[in-house]
Design a protein around this motif. Sequence first.
Motif, PDB file in Angstrom:
ATOM      1  N   ARG A  36     -16.995   7.454   0.406  1.00  0.00           N
ATOM      2  CA  ARG A  36     -16.717   8.046   1.715  1.00  0.00           C
ATOM      3  C   ARG A  36     -17.625   7.451   2.773  1.00  0.00           C
ATOM      4  O   ARG A  36     -18.548   8.086   3.280  1.00  0.00           O
ATOM      5  N   SER A  94       0.851  -1.193   0.000  1.00  0.00           N
ATOM      6  CA  SER A  94       0.000   0.000   0.000  1.00  0.00           C
ATOM      7  C   SER A  94       0.884   1.240   0.000  1.00  0.00           C
ATOM      8  O   SER A  94       2.025   1.202   0.476  1.00  0.00           O
ATOM      9  N   THR A 130      -8.022  -2.437   0.777  1.00  0.00           N
ATOM     10  CA  THR A 130      -6.907  -2.794   1.651  1.00  0.00           C
ATOM     11  C   THR A 130      -6.103  -3.900   0.970  1.00  0.00           C
ATOM     12  O   THR A 130      -6.583  -4.546   0.036  1.00  0.00           O
ATOM     13  N   TRP A 148      -4.673   6.872  -2.069  1.00  0.00           N
ATOM     14  CA  TRP A 148      -4.210   5.610  -1.468  1.00  0.00           C
ATOM     15  C   TRP A 148      -4.135   4.584  -2.600  1.00  0.00           C
ATOM     16  O   TRP A 148      -5.107   4.388  -3.329  1.00  0.00           O
ATOM     17  N   SER A 183      -7.871   4.452  -3.923  1.00  0.00           N
ATOM     18  CA  SER A 183      -8.929   4.894  -3.007  1.00  0.00           C
ATOM     19  C   SER A 183      -8.532   6.235  -2.385  1.00  0.00           C
ATOM     20  O   SER A 183      -7.443   6.754  -2.642  1.00  0.00           O
ATOM     21  N   ARG A 184      -9.442   6.772  -1.574  1.00  0.00           N
ATOM     22  CA  ARG A 184      -9.191   7.987  -0.772  1.00  0.00           C
ATOM     23  C   ARG A 184      -8.674   9.148  -1.615  1.00  0.00           C
ATOM     24  O   ARG A 184      -7.755   9.885  -1.207  1.00  0.00           O
ATOM     25  N   ASP A 235     -13.702   4.120  -4.178  1.00  0.00           N
ATOM     26  CA  ASP A 235     -13.558   5.359  -3.421  1.00  0.00           C
ATOM     27  C   ASP A 235     -14.924   5.902  -3.014  1.00  0.00           C
ATOM     28  O   ASP A 235     -15.485   6.781  -3.656  1.00  0.00           O
ATOM     29  N   ARG A 248     -10.580  11.378 -10.326  1.00  0.00           N
ATOM     30  CA  ARG A 248     -11.285  10.105 -10.137  1.00  0.00           C
ATOM     31  C   ARG A 248     -11.753   9.546 -11.483  1.00  0.00           C
ATOM     32  O   ARG A 248     -11.606   8.346 -11.761  1.00  0.00           O
ATOM     33  N   TYR A 284     -13.049   1.736   0.626  1.00  0.00           N
ATOM     34  CA  TYR A 284     -11.665   1.846   0.167  1.00  0.00           C
ATOM     35  C   TYR A 284     -11.096   0.439   0.077  1.00  0.00           C
ATOM     36  O   TYR A 284     -11.676  -0.535   0.566  1.00  0.00           O
TER      37      TYR A 284
END
Length: 343
Positions: A275, A243, A282, A310, A295-296, A273, A260, A280
């Motif tokens: 909120r 990551s 991992t 991210w 993401s993020r 992505d 985006r 998100y």
Amino acid sequence: MGYRVAVVGATGNVGREMLNILEEVKFPVEKIHAIASRKSIGQLVSFGDQNIACEDVEQFDFSKVDVVLMSVSGSFSKEWSPKIGAAGPIVIDNSSAWRMDPDVPLIVPEVNPDDVEWANRKNIIANPNCSTAQLVVALKPLHDRAKIKRVVVATYQSVSGAGKEGMDELWDQTKGVFVLGAPEPKKFPKQIAFNVIPFIGAFRDDGYTDEEAKMWDETHKMIDPAIKLTVTCVRVPVMVGHSEAVNIEFESPLDEDEAREILREAPGLIVIDKREPTGYITPKEAQGEFPVFVSRIRNDPTVENGLSMWVVADNLRKGAALNAVQIAELLHQRGLIRQKAIA
């Protein structure tokens, strides 16, 4: 008619993943060879529903294959890749040995595919560092739109980036913490279980590590030498999946909504992505997957034309084995693999 393919370093994590992905993407293979060091001769590795016995690199005739995927140390590649390339096949090397050689293209197919056209200079193509590979897939489409001035990256790199020994050490220490105490570190300089280590590679005189330097050197070679890039590489107690927290400053305006949409349309990327608490990606969810995930995505109001995001990918796949196979696919699509006549 398929190609004759050899995987050198076939018993390692990345070598096995190369074999898996060649089968998974249905790369046109006529004959597959698993190549390893003398101590692994005869050891079986899987290719689809076949079990293949490893052959000795010292005795193997590389002139009879068309493509060689290398997952070996840099020193081994320095010795062997030129010999193999001179014998005829194109070498796709996963080590750090050739990445900055001006006569060797360093390639991520979504980023700089045209560079394969000059691979015949040494018959070697370099695969980038695992952390660089996923980073440049995310940076390139944004750079094309708004031109990147500066990037600040903190990595969160899984133990599989250090090979099977790294994975074993995390496993053994994690178990040990709950029994007799974690065993002393061997692969890593400090305990990795329930810890993070802000040091990967070897320190340079400037205080950065060579792992950090690889990321800016390789980004400069593949995208743009004018990008200013600073990195902190961190090892984390995750088995598979790297990551990255990425902060970008652009020369021209680019807001989060446009970024985006650009990333959603870019090759090799998936944007997840939302909120909300699970909106998100991992490394756990990225494990076993082909794409780079972003993401993020959000504006950074502390600088002019800034964004933060991210970035996550399976380091054994896009960071290594998958990228190598994608390079082979790119060579195939462009008719750049010279096939030998079958005797």
